[in-house]
Scaffold this motif. Structure first.
Motif, PDB file in Angstrom:
ATOM      1  N   ILE A  92      -9.668   6.590   3.897  1.00 26.12           N
ATOM      2  CA  ILE A  92      -8.968   5.453   3.312  1.00 26.12           C
ATOM      3  C   ILE A  92      -8.088   5.960   2.171  1.00 26.12           C
ATOM      4  CG2 ILE A  92     -10.852   4.904   1.703  1.00 26.12           C
ATOM      5  CD1 ILE A  92     -10.128   1.929   2.087  1.00 26.12           C
ATOM      6  N   SER A  93      -6.910   5.382   2.054  1.00 20.42           N
ATOM      7  CA  SER A  93      -6.005   5.747   0.967  1.00 20.42           C
ATOM      8  C   SER A  93      -5.121   4.549   0.656  1.00 20.42           C
ATOM      9  CB  SER A  93      -5.140   6.956   1.358  1.00 20.42           C
ATOM     10  OG  SER A  93      -4.354   6.672   2.496  1.00 20.42           O
ATOM     11  N   ARG A  94      -4.421   4.633  -0.465  1.00 19.74           N
ATOM     12  CA  ARG A  94      -3.568   3.509  -0.852  1.00 19.74           C
ATOM     13  C   ARG A  94      -2.298   4.014  -1.521  1.00 19.74           C
ATOM     14  NH1 ARG A  94      -6.934  -0.199  -4.519  1.00 19.74           N
ATOM     15  NH2 ARG A  94      -4.942  -1.291  -4.814  1.00 19.74           N
ATOM     16  N   ASP A  95      -1.285   3.174  -1.456  1.00 23.99           N
ATOM     17  CA  ASP A  95       0.006   3.433  -2.086  1.00 23.99           C
ATOM     18  C   ASP A  95       0.335   2.202  -2.914  1.00 23.99           C
ATOM     19  OD1 ASP A  95       3.354   4.249  -0.809  1.00 23.99           O
ATOM     20  OD2 ASP A  95       2.618   3.773  -2.811  1.00 23.99           O
ATOM     21  N   ASN A  96       0.062   2.272  -4.191  1.00 26.78           N
ATOM     22  CA  ASN A  96       0.266   1.099  -5.045  1.00 26.78           C
ATOM     23  C   ASN A  96       1.739   0.753  -5.213  1.00 26.78           C
ATOM     24  OD1 ASN A  96      -2.461   0.756  -5.337  1.00 26.78           O
ATOM     25  ND2 ASN A  96      -2.568   1.575  -7.426  1.00 26.78           N
ATOM     26  N   ALA A  97       2.594   1.725  -5.061  1.00 29.00           N
ATOM     27  CA  ALA A  97       4.028   1.450  -5.189  1.00 29.00           C
ATOM     28  C   ALA A  97       4.527   0.572  -4.051  1.00 29.00           C
ATOM     29  CB  ALA A  97       4.805   2.750  -5.230  1.00 29.00           C
ATOM     30  N   ASN A  98       3.836   0.649  -2.904  1.00 26.90           N
ATOM     31  CA  ASN A  98       4.259  -0.124  -1.733  1.00 26.90           C
ATOM     32  C   ASN A  98       3.227  -1.149  -1.277  1.00 26.90           C
ATOM     33  OD1 ASN A  98       6.932   1.063  -0.951  1.00 26.90           O
ATOM     34  ND2 ASN A  98       5.694   2.934  -1.012  1.00 26.90           N
ATOM     35  N   ASN A  99       2.247  -1.421  -2.155  1.00 25.69           N
ATOM     36  CA  ASN A  99       1.235  -2.450  -1.868  1.00 25.69           C
ATOM     37  C   ASN A  99       0.575  -2.268  -0.501  1.00 25.69           C
ATOM     38  OD1 ASN A  99       2.074  -3.498  -4.284  1.00 25.69           O
ATOM     39  ND2 ASN A  99       2.658  -5.503  -3.505  1.00 25.69           N
ATOM     40  N   GLY A 105       1.663 -11.220  -2.740  1.00 31.36           N
ATOM     41  CA  GLY A 105       1.138 -12.373  -3.456  1.00 31.36           C
ATOM     42  C   GLY A 105       0.042 -12.070  -4.451  1.00 31.36           C
ATOM     43  N   LEU A 106      -0.218 -10.796  -4.703  1.00 31.84           N
ATOM     44  CA  LEU A 106      -1.232 -10.421  -5.689  1.00 31.84           C
ATOM     45  C   LEU A 106      -0.789  -9.143  -6.387  1.00 31.84           C
ATOM     46  CD1 LEU A 106      -4.349  -8.841  -3.886  1.00 31.84           C
ATOM     47  CD2 LEU A 106      -2.028  -8.809  -3.016  1.00 31.84           C
ATOM     48  N   THR A 107      -1.395  -8.868  -7.530  1.00 32.64           N
ATOM     49  CA  THR A 107      -1.112  -7.625  -8.235  1.00 32.64           C
ATOM     50  C   THR A 107      -1.971  -6.547  -7.595  1.00 32.64           C
ATOM     51  OG1 THR A 107      -0.691  -8.874 -10.262  1.00 32.64           O
ATOM     52  CG2 THR A 107      -0.985  -6.496 -10.469  1.00 32.64           C
ATOM     53  N   PHE A 108      -1.399  -5.905  -6.611  1.00 32.05           N
ATOM     54  CA  PHE A 108      -2.135  -5.019  -5.720  1.00 32.05           C
ATOM     55  C   PHE A 108      -2.917  -3.959  -6.487  1.00 32.05           C
ATOM     56  CE2 PHE A 108      -2.976  -3.131  -1.692  1.00 32.05           C
ATOM     57  CZ  PHE A 108      -2.861  -1.759  -1.832  1.00 32.05           C
ATOM     58  N   SER A 109      -2.311  -3.377  -7.482  1.00 29.81           N
ATOM     59  CA  SER A 109      -2.928  -2.251  -8.178  1.00 29.81           C
ATOM     60  C   SER A 109      -4.163  -2.640  -8.979  1.00 29.81           C
ATOM     61  CB  SER A 109      -1.900  -1.580  -9.104  1.00 29.81           C
ATOM     62  OG  SER A 109      -1.446  -2.502 -10.066  1.00 29.81           O
ATOM     63  N   ARG A 110      -4.452  -3.911  -9.082  1.00 30.85           N
ATOM     64  CA  ARG A 110      -5.631  -4.363  -9.826  1.00 30.85           C
ATOM     65  C   ARG A 110      -6.846  -4.548  -8.925  1.00 30.85           C
ATOM     66  NH1 ARG A 110      -3.313  -8.982 -14.030  1.00 30.85           N
ATOM     67  NH2 ARG A 110      -1.925  -7.599 -15.198  1.00 30.85           N
ATOM     68  N   TYR A 111      -6.660  -4.402  -7.617  1.00 27.13           N
ATOM     69  CA  TYR A 111      -7.707  -4.739  -6.669  1.00 27.13           C
ATOM     70  C   TYR A 111      -8.305  -3.524  -5.967  1.00 27.13           C
ATOM     71  CZ  TYR A 111      -6.703  -9.690  -7.041  1.00 27.13           C
ATOM     72  OH  TYR A 111      -6.566 -10.970  -7.505  1.00 27.13           O
ATOM     73  N   THR A 112      -9.622  -3.579  -5.808  1.00 28.39           N
ATOM     74  CA  THR A 112     -10.290  -2.716  -4.849  1.00 28.39           C
ATOM     75  C   THR A 112      -9.846  -3.151  -3.461  1.00 28.39           C
ATOM     76  OG1 THR A 112     -12.249  -2.322  -6.197  1.00 28.39           O
ATOM     77  CG2 THR A 112     -12.528  -2.194  -3.815  1.00 28.39           C
ATOM     78  N   MET A 113      -9.593  -2.184  -2.594  1.00 27.16           N
ATOM     79  CA  MET A 113      -9.209  -2.486  -1.219  1.00 27.16           C
ATOM     80  C   MET A 113     -10.252  -1.929  -0.267  1.00 27.16           C
ATOM     81  SD  MET A 113      -6.504  -4.245  -1.563  1.00 27.16           S
ATOM     82  CE  MET A 113      -6.069  -4.382   0.170  1.00 27.16           C
ATOM     83  N   GLN A 165       0.998 -17.237  -2.675  1.00 28.42           N
ATOM     84  CA  GLN A 165       0.030 -17.164  -1.586  1.00 28.42           C
ATOM     85  C   GLN A 165      -0.233 -15.703  -1.240  1.00 28.42           C
ATOM     86  OE1 GLN A 165       1.298 -19.137   1.975  1.00 28.42           O
ATOM     87  NE2 GLN A 165      -0.549 -18.612   3.124  1.00 28.42           N
ATOM     88  N   VAL A 166      -1.497 -15.332  -1.230  1.00 32.82           N
ATOM     89  CA  VAL A 166      -1.867 -13.964  -0.929  1.00 32.82           C
ATOM     90  C   VAL A 166      -1.869 -13.748   0.583  1.00 32.82           C
ATOM     91  CG1 VAL A 166      -3.679 -12.221  -1.081  1.00 32.82           C
ATOM     92  CG2 VAL A 166      -3.249 -13.767  -3.019  1.00 32.82           C
ATOM     93  N   GLN A 167      -1.265 -12.655   0.991  1.00 29.67           N
ATOM     94  CA  GLN A 167      -1.279 -12.283   2.409  1.00 29.67           C
ATOM     95  C   GLN A 167      -1.628 -10.809   2.544  1.00 29.67           C
ATOM     96  OE1 GLN A 167       2.599 -13.582   4.011  1.00 29.67           O
ATOM     97  NE2 GLN A 167       1.417 -14.985   5.282  1.00 29.67           N
ATOM     98  N   LEU A 168      -2.490 -10.520   3.489  1.00 33.42           N
ATOM     99  CA  LEU A 168      -2.826  -9.150   3.873  1.00 33.42           C
ATOM    100  C   LEU A 168      -2.546  -9.048   5.361  1.00 33.42           C
ATOM    101  CD1 LEU A 168      -6.270  -8.745   2.043  1.00 33.42           C
ATOM    102  CD2 LEU A 168      -4.020  -8.063   1.224  1.00 33.42           C
ATOM    103  N   VAL A 169      -1.672  -8.132   5.725  1.00 32.15           N
ATOM    104  CA  VAL A 169      -1.251  -8.027   7.117  1.00 32.15           C
ATOM    105  C   VAL A 169      -1.533  -6.617   7.629  1.00 32.15           C
ATOM    106  CG1 VAL A 169       0.646  -8.250   8.733  1.00 32.15           C
ATOM    107  CG2 VAL A 169       0.532  -9.761   6.733  1.00 32.15           C
ATOM    108  N   GLU A 170      -2.438  -6.551   8.594  1.00 31.13           N
ATOM    109  CA  GLU A 170      -2.797  -5.270   9.193  1.00 31.13           C
ATOM    110  C   GLU A 170      -1.860  -4.925  10.350  1.00 31.13           C
ATOM    111  OE1 GLU A 170      -6.752  -7.432   8.177  1.00 31.13           O
ATOM    112  OE2 GLU A 170      -4.831  -7.923   9.114  1.00 31.13           O
ATOM    113  N   SER A 171      -1.695  -3.631  10.564  1.00 28.92           N
ATOM    114  CA  SER A 171      -0.916  -3.159  11.711  1.00 28.92           C
ATOM    115  C   SER A 171      -1.436  -1.789  12.127  1.00 28.92           C
ATOM    116  CB  SER A 171       0.577  -3.082  11.374  1.00 28.92           C
ATOM    117  OG  SER A 171       0.798  -2.156  10.330  1.00 28.92           O
TER     118      SER A 171
END
Length: 123
Positions: A70-77, A26-34, A1-7
């Motif tokens: 906007i930025s991302r950290d694929n190691a920590n999803n 619940g998803l392969t984060f590094s494959r997705y545009t965010m 189950q995919v979950q996205l949790v904002e804080s």
């Protein structure tokens, strides 16, 4: 189950900064545009910013360009939205979303959505 949790939402004064985070599971984060989107009271949801799967490309709405990052950290999803120079027009519920296609991000063609985080900017 995919979950996205904002804080990180909250109440800030005009001119101040706030940072949002979104942790995905619940998803392969590094494959997705965010992306980040927002819905202000009484208005339609609108695009805010997007980052490509590897962080190499970003795109911003004109209303936030130069103020938000906007930025991302694929190691920590995790995807982040740093918001500076906030004003009352930025008051909204901010949503994190994941999508398989970069080209659909601006129009909101994302596959998974978080429940949102409220940001209120007082004047």
């Amino acid at each position: 189950q995919v979950q996205l949790v904002e804080s990180g939402g909250g109440l800030v004064q005009t001119g101040n900064s706030l940072a949002l985070s979104c942790v995905a599971s619940g998803l392969t984060f590094s494959r997705y545009t965010m992306g980040w989107y927002r819905r202000a009271p009484g208005k339609e949801r609108e695009f805010v910013a997007a980052v490509s799967w590897d962080g190499g490309s970003t795109y911003y709405a004109k209303s936030v360009k130069g103020r938000f990052t906007i930025s991302r950290d694929n190691a920590n999803n995790t995807v982040y939205l740093q918001m500076n120079a906030l004003n009352p027009e930025d008051t909204a519920v901010y949503y994190c979303a994941a999508g398989a296609r970069w080209s659909l991000a601006v129009e909101g063609g994302m596959d998974y959505w978080g429940k949102g985080a409220l940001v209120t900017v007082s004047s």
